[in-house]
Enzyme design. Structure first.
Site, mmCIF file in Angstrom:
data_model
loop_
_atom_site.group_PDB
_atom_site.id
_atom_site.type_symbol
_atom_site.label_atom_id
_atom_site.label_comp_id
_atom_site.label_asym_id
_atom_site.label_seq_id
_atom_site.Cartn_x
_atom_site.Cartn_y
_atom_site.Cartn_z
ATOM 1 N N ARG A 70 0.811 -1.216 0.000
ATOM 2 C CA ARG A 70 0.000 0.000 0.000
ATOM 3 C C ARG A 70 0.844 1.264 0.000
ATOM 4 N NH1 ARG A 70 -3.170 -1.319 4.950
ATOM 5 N NH2 ARG A 70 -2.046 -3.277 4.966
ATOM 6 N N GLU A 107 1.847 -6.441 13.219
ATOM 7 C CA GLU A 107 0.729 -6.607 14.164
ATOM 8 C C GLU A 107 0.172 -8.023 14.021
ATOM 9 O OE1 GLU A 107 -2.442 -3.870 13.332
ATOM 10 O OE2 GLU A 107 -3.559 -4.378 15.145
HETATM 11 O O1 LIG Z 1 3.564 -0.695 11.728
HETATM 12 P P1 LIG Z 1 3.394 -2.131 11.351
HETATM 13 O O2 LIG Z 1 2.871 -2.969 12.468
HETATM 14 O O3 LIG Z 1 4.629 -2.703 10.741
HETATM 15 O O4 LIG Z 1 2.238 -2.199 10.263
HETATM 16 C C1 LIG Z 1 2.138 -1.311 9.199
HETATM 17 C C2 LIG Z 1 2.347 -2.011 7.908
HETATM 18 O O5 LIG Z 1 1.358 -3.042 7.741
HETATM 19 C C3 LIG Z 1 0.755 -2.903 6.466
HETATM 20 O O6 LIG Z 1 1.448 -3.612 5.512
HETATM 21 P P2 LIG Z 1 1.201 -5.149 5.181
HETATM 22 O O7 LIG Z 1 2.539 -5.780 5.132
HETATM 23 O O8 LIG Z 1 0.173 -5.719 6.109
HETATM 24 O O9 LIG Z 1 0.514 -5.228 3.804
HETATM 25 P P3 LIG Z 1 0.353 -4.566 2.384
HETATM 26 O O10 LIG Z 1 1.190 -5.407 1.485
HETATM 27 O O11 LIG Z 1 -1.116 -4.669 2.116
HETATM 28 O O12 LIG Z 1 0.787 -3.125 2.404
HETATM 29 C C4 LIG Z 1 0.831 -1.426 6.197
HETATM 30 O O13 LIG Z 1 0.705 -1.133 4.820
HETATM 31 C C5 LIG Z 1 2.176 -1.055 6.757
HETATM 32 O O14 LIG Z 1 3.221 -1.248 5.818
HETATM 33 N N1 LIG Z 2 -4.940 -2.254 11.602
HETATM 34 C C1 LIG Z 2 -4.331 -2.106 10.426
HETATM 35 N N2 LIG Z 2 -5.017 -1.643 9.360
HETATM 36 C C2 LIG Z 2 -4.407 -1.502 8.157
HETATM 37 N N3 LIG Z 2 -3.134 -1.793 7.957
HETATM 38 C C3 LIG Z 2 -2.426 -2.256 8.981
HETATM 39 N N4 LIG Z 2 -1.137 -2.631 9.095
HETATM 40 C C4 LIG Z 2 -0.929 -3.036 10.338
HETATM 41 N N5 LIG Z 2 -2.023 -2.916 11.080
HETATM 42 C C5 LIG Z 2 -2.979 -2.434 10.248
#
Ligand SMILES: O=P(O)(O)OC[C@H]1O[C@H](OP(=O)(O)OP(=O)(O)O)[C@H](O)[C@@H]1O
Ligand SMILES: Nc1ncnc2[nH]cnc12
Length: 186
Positions: A70, A107
């Protein structure tokens, strides 16, 4: 450490109104912040891109890093708007060249991210853009990668900071004196 937001009140409410809460995704107990309604709204996405580009310019960044997946969607147009090059930080195994790798905790699970070893010129000032700061694991790992690749961290900017998950405190040591800014902090 306190979460603060930098979006002016009108922009803040526009952005927040286009972020949808999805309870218990991707696992029970997590409230997922879904930005797809925001991306689908040209006015909101345009205003977000302008705000992020302004942060890039204000910090005098030489490169903008986007965090897969994202983060790419937000960082690439902001970098182009600001006239600054874009560097992808990808999940492991997706970049074709020689990479540096960092393991981190999310998370909901653990992961590895990578950057091309030659992505930055020595001393480049790099601004990291992502959609959400939650536990801070992803951002922290990206800062470690950027430094290992020989660049300087100009700062981190996110659309949404989930302050109650403590990401700001977690990444403070990796940020050193660089700023963390959230357009919207909850
Ligand atoms: O602060 P944190 O606990 O590290 O979480 C935040 C990250 O989690 C999500 O990414 P994710 O890897 O879930 O997936 P995406 O490929 O959809 O961006 C979000 O886009 C952040 O990059
Ligand atoms: N609660 C949440 N929603 C969207 N993106 C995330 N990445 C980590 N935690 C998230």
């Amino acid at each position: 450490m306190t979460a603060t937001d930098i979006a002016h009140p009108e922009l803040r409410s526009l952005l927040l109104s286009r972020i949808r809460d999805v309870p218990d995704y991707p696992q029970p107990g997590v409230v997922f912040k879904d930005i797809t309604p925001l991306l689908a709204d040209a006015a909101a996405f345009g205003a977000l891109t302008e705000a992020l580009a302004a942060v890039c310019v204000r910090h005098g960044a030489d490169k903008v890093v986007g965090l897969e997946a994202r983060g790419f969607i937000l960082a690439a147009p902001a970098a182009a708007r600001a006239g600054i090059g874009f560097v992808p930080v990808r999940k492991a195994g997706k970049l074709p060249g020689t990479t540096l790798t960092q393991v981190y905790e999310l998370e909901y699970g653990s992961a590895e991210i990578e950057v091309h070893q030659d992505a930055f010129a020595p001393g480049d000032r790099v601004l990291v853009i992502d959609d959400v700061l939650a536990t801070g694991g992803t951002a922290e790992a990206s800062l470690q990668l950027i430094r290992r690749a020989g660049a300087e961290v100009a700062g981190v900017v996110v659309l949404l900071e989930l302050g109650f998950l403590g990401g700001r405190s977690r990444i403070a040591p990796a940020l050193a004196q660089a700023p963390l800014e959230a357009l919207v902090a909850l």
